[in-house]
Structure formats: structure tokens, C-alpha cells
Scaffold this active site. Structure first.
Site, PDB file in Angstrom:
ATOM      1  CE1 TYR A 294    -110.648-121.901  34.655  1.00  0.00           C
ATOM      2  CE2 TYR A 294    -109.590-120.064  33.390  1.00  0.00           C
ATOM      3  CZ  TYR A 294    -109.685-121.392  33.396  1.00  0.00           C
ATOM      4  OH  TYR A 294    -109.650-122.298  32.375  1.00  0.00           O
ATOM      5  CE1 TYR A 344    -106.739-123.956  33.253  1.00  0.00           C
ATOM      6  CE2 TYR A 344    -106.755-125.719  31.679  1.00  0.00           C
ATOM      7  CZ  TYR A 344    -107.177-124.601  32.337  1.00  0.00           C
ATOM      8  OH  TYR A 344    -108.033-123.847  31.285  1.00  0.00           O
TER       9      TYR A 344
END
Lengths: 385, 129
Positions: A294, A344
Site C-alpha cells: 500500500y 488510488y
């Protein structure tokens, strides 16, 4: 450990385009992604019988059912902690199908976080008692009002202790954008950056984060379909097995505003997740063939590389500098370009890329990718053939 | 001008004290432990009996940032945000008075700053080390 025939498998992935202005509702983005995931798997959307998403997702389960025609949902749950818990969706999906509660489990996340609201900007109308936002009370009146500000404040002690420079962080951004440049699905397709570009990009939060240290704000949707191995074998794609999935939320720790507990150096929850994964699968994250970690902001990569035990504490900046994260290195990092390069969608597009890598269907395919590690701070999973 | 603090039933004592120029932490009455941020129940002994304790106001800077883009909402200029560890061991987010960036480890002491609606929040100023 469950019998092989009962093991949870990812059988379908779907996503919309990743843009800055989708021109349609978040509900529609979700529905499109779910339909594509079902078509990819070869399952009827009406047969979905369980689902999970983020507590922050705006699309209600009832509305997802209304669009997809799901006949009956037997199990739903919503996860706290934003993108840090993106991989925790896999933990819940695994439990839902391996327990026998659900046969066809859906994970979805859709957002117009660029065109409809700016996810990276101050949101001063949030109710203090709303889920996941009580921490705002202790930050907002001091002018720490954005994810970038909280992130920079929490990683300051780490960066200071190990002498991590802006150039060290820049190398991470360059790595993501290099991969994104050859992935046609990425927003920054054919747009690599140099370390100079990074160094010349404007400050977002002094003295830590420049523009190119930050992930994007994107519009888009992602969906994933999970079932058990005995059902998966009759579907369209090679099943990608969930070999292990773990989650750890610790006392007095917050997520991006993790100021109140611990030494502000180590990611203790990541360390626990790495240990549990190795114990349950016999595989350590560092022994997998591709790492989907991440990347909301560049410092998170350093702290997670150490937390998930790719290298020792304080060694991550050199691990990056030595080229290990390159696609031909020992830890190929996010070949889709990650959340900085591709888009994202709160971490979920890194999970679909992990699945494509194991299937052998990725734009930037890593050779012999038998296993992939997908991780988001508090959660991690190892998936494989 | 600086935004008012968000006040909740469990936390309003902290902000009200700031208005009076007092710097307090939640204290668990039976077990004497201090907690910040405040919470309805002591996580150690699970008592609901709470009182407060005056804090010394002495602290050390653990981290600092300045939110450049977007600039801090409500402020004329984005302030220096600091994470401090108080002498009593608690941590909190606050501001450093002035616009000169600090060094991590700098000692500071508490002061108070007014907000747009007439409330107050604790901020810190440098002390000679």
C-alpha cells in the site's frame, strides 16, 4: 487449516477505468466493476450471497443488490481504517466462504474521490462522532488537516532516526512511475519521472512530502469475487488461492494518525501479520514473487518493508537504493505502478494486480509469479497458484 | 483564524479547561492512570469514574510538519504542527508558537491560543534547553 477443496480462491476481478472525472455515480462505478468481476469469473451476479466494503464507501449494500439483482445476501460487513484495511477485505472474504456461510462473496470499493470530493483535502464538515473520524478532534484545530499532514507527522521520528532524505523517498516514487509508464491501465501511462522531477515537485507537507511522494486522487471502482476451490475449478479463470490472510489492530494505535502508542519507528501490526502469515502458510512475505504494498505516501513503503520483514529496521532506504524493488529485482514492487502510478482506489487496485500477476495476465508480468504478497499496513495476504 | 475544537461529551472538559488557562488530562479515579485522548472508560480497570489532573505543561518535540498545500484551513498562515510527549508520558498533537522549524527533541512548554469562536487550545513554545 481447511481441506484443499474448501480453500478460498479469488476467481474474478473487475475494475473500471481510473480517471479524474468518471462522469457517473459512485454506485454506477461499483456496479460496473462488480459486473466485470462476475463476467471475468463466469458467475451470475444474482448468485452473490455475501459482500464487504469499507466503512467509508458511499454505496449501500441494498443499492449494490438493486443494480446487480443479487437475490439474497447472507453475510455483510464493513471495515474500518480506510485504505490501511484494504487487504482486510480478503481476510473477511476468506472466512465467509471457508466457513460455508457464503458461496459467492463480493468485495467492492468505488469512489469519485477526485471529481466529487477531494480525498486529500481538509474536510471540516465531518461529524466528530462519525466512524473513523474522532481523531480529527485532536488534529484539526492545530492545522493538521490532511492525510499527508498526518502521515508526515507520524513518520517524522522514523525518518529522522535513520537519516532518510527526500532523495531516498524520491527513489520510491521513481520506481512506481517507471512501472506505471508501461501499464496502459495506469493514469500515468507513458509518463515516467526522474529523481530531479521528484526533487523539483512542490512541497505538500514540509519537511517530508513533496507532490510526487503522494498517491493520486482517482475516480474508479474495483470488485473481486471469491469462492471455494471446489466451485472455483468450474469457472472461467485459473483460481488464485488465498493461502493466508491476516489482520492486526493494536491497542491505542490509530491508522494514519498513529501518534499515541508504540515507538513511532516500527510497524508492530505489520510484524505480527508477517509472522502469522509465515506460520500459517510456511511462506514469508519476502519469499513471494511480487509485492503489492500500500503506497499512500512514500514513507509507508519503507516502514512496511521493515514491518513485513523484507529487511531489518532502518535498512529500507538502502534496500530501495540497491534496486531490489525493480521489476527484475528480488522484491518486484507493484508492477501496475501502485496507487501513485496506476490510480488510488483505496488500495483495491493493488489486490487485482496481485491476482493478474499470479494468473500471468499482467501488463508488466513478473516471470514465474507463483505467489504474491498483498499488504496494507494492518493486513496482509499471500495468494498463489 | 484558528478553527474551534470539535467538542464531544467525553472530551469537552479538556477544551473547557483550556479556556480557563488550565492544562488537564483525564485521570482514572480508582487506578490513577492518565489517558489522552480522553475516553469514556479506563482501558486498564474499566472504571467509569473519571477526574482530571493538572499537567506540568513540560514536553519534548517528537515530530514536526507544516501543511503547505492545501494551506491549513482557518489559519492566516499554516502553523508548525508538532507531536509532543508530555512529561507525564502522554502524547498529543499541537502547535509550536512562531514560524521557526524546531529540532526533534527540543524541550517546549505549554501556552494557550484563542480560536475563532472564543475557545482555546494548548500550544507550545520553545524553552532554553
Amino acid at each position: 487449516m481447511v481441506a484443499a477443496s474448501q480453500q478460498a480462491c479469488i476467481v474474478g476481478i473487475g475494475q473500471t477505468e481510473f480517471s479524474k472525472a468518471s462522469g457517473r455515480s459512485e454506485q454506477q462505478l461499483a456496479a460496473e466493476a462488480v459486473l466485470r468481476a462476475c463476467q471475468d469469473a463466469g458467475v451470475d451476479p444474482k448468485s452473490i450471497d455475501g459482500m464487504t466494503t469499507f466503512s467509508l464507501d458511499n454505496s449501500d449494500e441494498v443499492d449494490i443488490m438493486r443494480s446487480l439483482g443479487c437475490e439474497e445476501i447472507k453475510y455483510t460487513t464493513r471495515l474500518p481504517q480506510g485504505g490501511a484495511a484494504s487487504v482486510a477485505t480478503i481476510v473477511h472474504a476468506k472466512n465467509a466462504v471457508e466457513s460455508g456461510i457464503c458461496d459467492t462473496f463480493l468485495i467492492f470499493r468505488a469512489m469519485n474521490e477526485r471529481s466529487q470530493y477531494r480525498f486529500g483535502q481538509p474536510h471540516f464538515n465531518i461529524s466528530p462522532d462519525a466512524h473513523s473520524s474522532t481523531f480529527m478532534e485532536w488534529c484539526f484545530p492545530f492545522g493538521a488537516q490532511t492525510p499527508a499532514a498526518w502521515e508526515a507527522l507520524s513518520c517524522g521520528p522514523y525518518l529522522n532516526k535513520y537519516g532518510v532524505t527526500s532523495e531516498d523517498l524520491g527513489r520510491i516514487a521513481v520506481t512506481f512511475r517507471k512501472a506505471a509508464a508501461t501499464n496502459p491501465a495506469s493514469w500515468f501511462y507513458e509518463k515516467p519521472i526522474t529523481l530531479d522531477d521528484h526533487q523539483n515537485s512542490r512541497w505538500i507537507v514540509e519537511p517530508t512530502l513533496r507532490l510526487l511522494d503522494c498517491c493520486q486522487e482517482s475516480d474508479g471502482g474495483v470488485a473481486i469475487i471469491i469462492t471455494r476451490a471446489d466451485k472455483a475449478k468450474d469457472l472461467m479463470q485459473m483460481p488464485v488461492r488465498i493461502l493466508g490472510a491476516e489482520y492486526s489492530m493494536l491497542f491505542n494505535h490509530e491508522i494514519i494518525s498513529d501518534f499515541y502508542a508504540g515507538d513511532l519507528i516500527r510497524n508492530e501490526n505489520s510484524e505480527i501479520v508477517a509472522d502469522r502469515l509465515e506460520a500459517s502458510t510456511g511462506i514469508a512475505p519476502k519469499d513471494t514473487n511480487v509485492a503489492m504494498i500500500y503506497d499512500n505516501f512514500t514513507p509507508q513503503i519503507l516502514r512496511q518493508l521493515e514491518g513485513f520483514k523484507y529487511c531489518g529496521i532502518g535498512e529500507a532506504k538502502d534496500y530501495v537504493k540497491d534496486g531490489h524493488l525493480e521489476l527484475d529485482g528480488k522484491t518486484p514492487l507493484s508492477p501496475n505502478g501502485g496507487l501513485m502510478g496506476e490510480g488510488y482506489i483505496h488500495g483495491m487496485n493493488n489486490i487485482t494486480e496481485g491476482v493478474r500477476q499470479v494468473r500471468g495476465q499482467a501488463a508488466n508480468q513478473i516471470e514465474n509469479a507463483n505467489t504474491a504478497f498483498i499488504a496494507s499496513g494492518v493486513a496482509g495476504a499471500i495468494i498463489g497458484k | 483564524m484558528r478553527p474551534d475544537p470539535i467538542q464531544r461529551l467525553d472530551t469537552t472538559f479538556f477544551w473547557d479547561a483550556c479556556e480557563r488557562g488550565e492544562f488537564l488530562a483525564q485521570k482514572c479515579e480508582p487506578c490513577n492512570k492518565l489517558w489522552h485522548p480522553p475516553r469514556p472508560m479506563c482501558p486498564d480497570c474499566h472504571s467509569l469514574e473519571k477526574s482530571t489532573q493538572n499537567l506540568s505543561g513540560k514536553a519534548t518535540i517528537l515530530s514536526w510538519v507544516r501543511q503547505v498545500r492545501p494551506a491549513s484551513f482557518g489559519f492566516k498562515e499554516s502553523p508548525i504542527v508538532i507531536l509532543v510527549e508530555l512529561e507525564e508520558g502522554l502524547r498529543m498533537v499541537s502547535n509550536l508558537v512562531g514560524d521557526e522549524p524546531p529540532e526533534i527533541g527540543d524541550p517546549v512548554e505549554v501556552d494557550f491560543a484563542k480560536t475563532s469562536g472564543g475557545k482555546a487550545v494548548p500550544v507550545f513554545k520553545k524553552v532554553a534547553s
